[in-house]
Design an enzyme around this catalytic site. Structure first.
Site, mmCIF file in Angstrom:
data_model
loop_
_atom_site.group_PDB
_atom_site.id
_atom_site.type_symbol
_atom_site.label_atom_id
_atom_site.label_comp_id
_atom_site.label_asym_id
_atom_site.label_seq_id
_atom_site.Cartn_x
_atom_site.Cartn_y
_atom_site.Cartn_z
ATOM 1 N N TYR A 19 -4.363 3.350 7.253
ATOM 2 C CA TYR A 19 -3.141 3.003 6.535
ATOM 3 C C TYR A 19 -2.597 4.229 5.791
ATOM 4 C CZ TYR A 19 0.142 1.642 3.077
ATOM 5 O OH TYR A 19 1.281 1.617 2.317
ATOM 6 N N GLU A 76 -0.520 6.279 -2.660
ATOM 7 C CA GLU A 76 -0.998 5.291 -1.687
ATOM 8 C C GLU A 76 -2.431 4.870 -1.985
ATOM 9 O OE1 GLU A 76 0.605 3.502 0.279
ATOM 10 O OE2 GLU A 76 2.511 4.547 0.143
ATOM 11 N N ASP A 124 -0.624 -2.784 6.088
ATOM 12 C CA ASP A 124 -1.360 -3.158 4.884
ATOM 13 C C ASP A 124 -1.275 -4.681 4.761
ATOM 14 O OD1 ASP A 124 1.196 -3.701 4.034
ATOM 15 O OD2 ASP A 124 0.943 -2.802 2.054
#
Ligand code: SF4
Length: 357
Positions: free
Chosen positions: A133, A50, A151
């Site tokens: 996030y 991520e 996002d």
């Protein structure tokens, strides 16, 4: 409109059960299932992927992710690694603050959580380097628990689906998008739902040309119904960036290349770089080449000067410079534009340069 009114209005467009059922059903048929970080639902893998995926395309990330895990397979390996090792592994991905955040996060997980990445957004967000996030993504993808994610892909899809015609950069818009994401997060199967939302945004509701004809949300989508798919989300007018110039020194001898570690503040913090020439290049310097690079706040025109007499006394300050053998170069984190430039003269020593997005 109050936040409650906004959620009521959204619910009239599409209700919670409908949205999760559509997104989950679509993902099972059309979503991405075989990305390397999806194969094992390991929280460390999710954390690494991520953070790499912020500002970088999936196809670019895959080889970096695989190389990273082969060198640092566990969160404790990352925590124990030196900053130079981490930077060298990140070399070419750009936006190096992400590598530092990842490193800090791993150290905190080992220091405060006994090497076990926590499974709630609140605990995750308390870890330096993990933002909202990433906290949501780890909770959803590694632990399959309810947690909102927003996002760029989700923000674009929600703006179009719900007809949000406010600038994405406004705090009120960001709050609204997070409130919507939270509201629509299902109590179960959030792993599939969250991945479905990201995939739908990335592969169907694309920034310039959304594929509305194959979109499962077309019947509900406000932007589609009102013919505003290319107007939403509202675009920020592009600022004109100022130009700056800088001069760098290229000195390669049989003892290696001269590099300096940049200061902690300013561009390319603590990365290894060609020494920057402050003032004018000496008369003996020859212009070797130029490159351009755009930062978020200015455009840089860089000139690279070569000198042959650097070791026999010159006008250049080399206090923080050191010579690095060419075969060692891959072990140093270089700024992507410098690595890309050096790749033109040292192609066999820099194979990962130039991938910054
Ligand atoms: Fe995006 Fe078009 Fe689907 Fe609306 S219908 S969500 S604009 S792809």
């Amino acid at each position: 409109m109050t936040p409650a009114d906004s959620l009521n209005h959204a619910e009239e467009i599409i209700n919670r059960t409908q949205l999760s059922a559509i997104v989950i059903g679509w993902h099972q048929q059309h979503g991405r299932h075989n990305l390397p970080w999806q194969l094992q639902q390991d929280p460390y893998h999710v954390l690494v992927s991520e953070i790499m995926l912020q500002q970088t395309q999936v196809a670019t990330v895959i080889p970096y992710f695989e190389r990273w895990l082969s060198k640092l397979p566990k969160v404790s390996d990352l925590a124990d690694a030196s900053e130079d090792e981490v930077m060298a592994l990140w070399q070419g991905l750009g936006y190096y603050s992400r590598a530092r955040n990842l490193h800090r996060a791993a150290r905190e997980v080992c220091a405060s959580y006994n090497g076990k990445i926590p499974d709630t957004p609140a605990e995750l967000r308390a870890i330096p380097g993990i933002g909202p996030y990433t906290a949501g993504a780890i909770t959803a993808f590694a632990f399959d628990k309810p947690a909102a994610i927003v996002d760029g892909n989700v923000a674009r899809l929600f703006c179009r689906l719900f007809g949000i015609a406010e600038p994405l950069t406004a705090a009120a818009t960001k709050n609204l998008l997070w409130a919507l994401a939270d509201y629509y997060t299902p109590e179960s199967d959030n792993r599939i739902y969250a991945q479905g939302l990201l995939d739908l945004g990335a592969t169907v509701c694309k920034p310039r040309t959304p594929d509305c004809q194959i979109c499962p949300l077309q019947p509900q989508c406000v932007a589609y119904q009102t013919n505003r798919t290319t107007d939403l989300p509202l675009k920020k007018p592009r600022a004109t960036l100022p130009n700056r110039e800088a001069d760098f020194l290229l000195s390669i001898t049989d003892r290696g290349i001269l590099l300096e570690q940049r200061p902690a503040k300013g561009i390319w913090p603590r990365l290894y770089c060609l020494p920057e020439i402050i003032g004018n290049p000496a008369n003996s310097a020859m212009l070797h080449g130029e490159f351009k690079h755009t930062f978020s706040h200015y455009k840089l025109l860089a000139r690279v000067w070569s000198v042959s007499d650097i070791e026999t006394g010159s006008d250049y300050p080399t206090v923080d410079s050191r010579r690095i053998a060419l075969e060692e170069l891959v072990n140093y984190g270089l700024p992507a534009p410098i690595a890309a430039y050096l790749q033109t003269c040292l192609p066999t020593h820099l194979q990962n340069a130039g991938n910054e997005t």
